[in-house]
Scaffold this motif. Structure first.
Motif, PDB file in Angstrom:
ATOM      1  N   ARG A 335       1.011  -1.321   0.030  1.00  0.00           N
ATOM      2  CA  ARG A 335       0.036  -0.074   0.023  1.00  0.00           C
ATOM      3  C   ARG A 335       0.805   1.223   0.018  1.00  0.00           C
ATOM      4  O   ARG A 335       0.552   2.236  -0.663  1.00  0.00           O
ATOM      5  CB  ARG A 335      -0.967  -0.149   1.347  1.00  0.00           C
ATOM      6  CG  ARG A 335      -1.866   1.131   1.198  1.00  0.00           C
ATOM      7  CD  ARG A 335      -2.836   0.964   2.421  1.00  0.00           C
ATOM      8  NE  ARG A 335      -3.274  -0.411   2.746  1.00  0.00           N
ATOM      9  CZ  ARG A 335      -3.269  -0.916   3.826  1.00  0.00           C
ATOM     10  NH1 ARG A 335      -2.854  -0.420   4.886  1.00  0.00           N
ATOM     11  NH2 ARG A 335      -4.014  -2.103   4.066  1.00  0.00           N
ATOM     12  N   ARG A 338       2.625   1.963  -3.318  1.00  0.00           N
ATOM     13  CA  ARG A 338       1.608   2.379  -4.229  1.00  0.00           C
ATOM     14  C   ARG A 338       1.279   4.030  -4.126  1.00  0.00           C
ATOM     15  O   ARG A 338       0.904   4.782  -5.143  1.00  0.00           O
ATOM     16  CB  ARG A 338       0.258   1.599  -3.981  1.00  0.00           C
ATOM     17  CG  ARG A 338      -0.749   1.885  -5.295  1.00  0.00           C
ATOM     18  CD  ARG A 338      -1.950   1.050  -5.304  1.00  0.00           C
ATOM     19  NE  ARG A 338      -2.637   1.067  -4.191  1.00  0.00           N
ATOM     20  CZ  ARG A 338      -2.881   0.293  -3.053  1.00  0.00           C
ATOM     21  NH1 ARG A 338      -2.111  -1.087  -3.237  1.00  0.00           N
ATOM     22  NH2 ARG A 338      -3.493   0.183  -1.768  1.00  0.00           N
ATOM     23  N   THR A 339       1.264   4.338  -2.763  1.00  0.00           N
ATOM     24  CA  THR A 339       0.702   5.690  -2.756  1.00  0.00           C
ATOM     25  C   THR A 339       1.929   6.587  -2.434  1.00  0.00           C
ATOM     26  O   THR A 339       1.621   7.711  -2.948  1.00  0.00           O
ATOM     27  CB  THR A 339      -0.044   5.691  -1.258  1.00  0.00           C
ATOM     28  OG1 THR A 339       0.651   5.155  -0.045  1.00  0.00           O
ATOM     29  CG2 THR A 339      -1.437   4.919  -1.365  1.00  0.00           C
ATOM     30  N   SER A 340       2.992   6.228  -2.031  1.00  0.00           N
ATOM     31  CA  SER A 340       4.147   7.027  -1.773  1.00  0.00           C
ATOM     32  C   SER A 340       5.386   6.770  -2.359  1.00  0.00           C
ATOM     33  O   SER A 340       6.458   7.338  -2.094  1.00  0.00           O
ATOM     34  CB  SER A 340       4.348   7.372  -0.059  1.00  0.00           C
ATOM     35  OG  SER A 340       3.204   7.659   0.559  1.00  0.00           O
TER      36      SER A 340
END
Length: 504
Positions: A335, A338-340
């Motif tokens: 996660r 994917r986000t950072s």
């Protein structure tokens, strides 16, 4: 694009009736025509088997008859024999499973209805994809049934962890990508990595540790590597890992993403607040114990304000959830990636992680082995270095020389086996301070003074120093790197060996 038109097959009959689905019954996803087409293609030309052998297994077929046929084909081809309706006929002549389909004549029908063998790989992927969908339905059904069953021994979070494990296992076994790549591509990648290191001011190929001597020895932390940092309590494992991780995050911020890494730090032992206090003490040069006790001077507050503004921009993420499972670590890393844009993972520490089993493993050694394998899999899957801290056994304390060895790694030899780099942190000062000489009954003053002076001299030599002992490195040399350590701020740094260490 290849033609994927399926050949026309007669409907399968059960007791003389065409098999149909009840409007009230949802048939699991499958494609009987694709299964028939693939089996027929292989029976016509066994080379078609090579296109699907890597990822397709008999259990991936939906129809039990097709399972048995593909299993027989696989056995014959792997023995070096030809698999066709003639060679397989003796095996299926008296097979009751094929009786409703006309016995061994069904094999001939499969081969006779083949239009082309070109699309064998496409048929195989279709069969495999539908198998995964059926498995997803099974996992979902199990999740629903487990959630309805109220078991006091299994919490909802345990059920979520088990579901995550099942989904990851399915994703791992279901990935049909991979295989051989031309060596020329690998060479190009190696040259590109060397070019990046050449152009970088630090000449570090991996994620920088912020410690020059350690970077020279390791070349930074390399992508897809599992690194173990081990030591006895109070040696400074967490402090060194925190320093390295924060240095990497700051380098990432300063370079605009060209160096360093966005760091995900799993702190299973300390709270995020305690970790922040350590970093704040390092950045403001105000001792951490004074920050905790509130013994702060008025002129320290502007430092805190400035430091908090600087720290807020650093790509450093802390997860202090206790007793995490390794499956949860994997999910959260994905996660964050994917986000950072995750570039490095730190786990503090290995023995506080749980394996994937809901009820826990009775064999702790096997559980640790599973955890280290999973951490290595995370490093390879996300293409990031994973730094995991580990405890050492008490065997260290029994030796005169307290420097750790690979055999001291606690609970499992698989830690040493799975790791690409194993480092130990060692502070001789810690042991010397607790071994201050005392006068022996039969000892003269001169002998005692001489022994005490030698102890003082050695204590001065190692004062505010530490050793990072690189005991294993797949890609480079082993050896010892001396570091500066300031216990007041729990800070590791480069040791200026051109000057006497007593200057610190």
């Amino acid at each position: 694009m290849e033609n994927t038109t399926l050949p026309a097959f007669e409907p399968r009959l059960v007791d003389g009736q065409e098999r149909t689905s009840s409007p009230d019954y949802r048939t699991p996803p499958h494609n009987e025509e694709a299964e028939q087409a693939l089996l027929g293609a292989i029976l016509v030309n066994n080379k078609a088997y090579e296109r699907v052998a890597e990822f397709l297994r008999p259990q991936h077929f939906y129809d039990p008859v097709h399972v048995r046929i593909f299993e027989a084909i696989t056995k014959m081809i792997e023995r070096g024999q030809i698999a066709n309706p003639v060679t397989l006929k003796p095996y299926f002549d008296n097979d009751p499973a094929l009786a409703s389909d006309g016995g061994a004549e069904y094999l001939a029908e499969l081969a006779a209805n083949v239009v082309t063998v070109i699309n064998a790989a496409d048929y195989g992927r279709t069969i495999h994809d539908l198998f995964l969908r059926r498995q997803l339905i099974e996992v979902g059904t199990d999740m629903v049934n487990e959630a309805f069953r109220h078991d006091l021994d299994i919490s909802a979070m345990d059920q979520i962890g088990e579901a995550e494990k099942q989904l990851f296992d399915l994703a791992s076994t279901g990935d049909v990508q991979g295989g051989f790549v031309p060596f020329a591509d690998s060479v190009k990648l190696a040259i590109a990595t060397a070019e990046v290191a050449f152009r970088a001011s630090s000449h570090v190929t991996g994620v920088t540790t912020g410690l020059l001597d350690l970077d020279r020895k390791l070349g930074g932390f390399h992508r897809s590597d599992l690194l173990i940092l081990a030591g006895r309590p109070s040696m400074g494992k967490t402090a060194l890992a925190t320093n390295i991780a924060f240095n990497a995050a700051k380098a990432h911020l300063r370079s605009g993403g060209k160096e360093g890494a966005c760091v995900g730090f799993f702190s299973l032992e300390m709270s995020a607040e305690q970790l922040a206090t350590r970093i704040l003490a390092d950045e403001t040069q105000v001792p951490g114990d004074k920050i905790r006790r509130g013994e702060i001077r008025q002129d320290d507050f502007p430092k805190f304000v400035q430091a908090s503004q600087d720290l807020a921009r650093v790509p450093f993420f802390v997860d202090d959830t206790p007793a995490l499972s390794v499956a949860a670590v994997r999910t959260r890393c994905r996660r964050l990636k994917r986000t950072s844009g995750l570039g490095m993972v730190v786990v503090d520490y290995l023995q506080l992680l749980r394996g994937s089993s809901v009820k826990g493993s009775e064999n702790r050694v096997q559980e640790i082995s599973e955890i280290t394998r999973s951490l290595k899999a995370i490093a390879k899957e996300l293409d990031v270095p994973v730094l995991a801290l580990s405890q050492l056994s008490r065997a260290v304390e029994q030796r005169e020389d307290k420097r750790p060895q690979l055999s001291d790694l606690r609970e499992s030899g698989s830690i040493e086996q799975d790791a690409d780099v194993v480092m130990f942190v060692f502070r001789e000062q810690y042991y010397l301070e607790r071994a201050e000489p005392s006068r022996r009954p039969d000892e003269t003053d001169d002998k005692f003074n001489d022994r005490y002076q030698r102890w003082q001299q050695r204590l001065g030599e190692v004062h505010n120093t530490a050793e990072a002992i690189i005991a294993k490195q797949r890609h480079g040399p082993v050896g010892t790197v001396r570091l500066f350590f300031d216990g007041q701020f729990t800070k590791f740094g480069d040791l200026d060996q051109r000057h006497d260490t007593n200057d610190y």
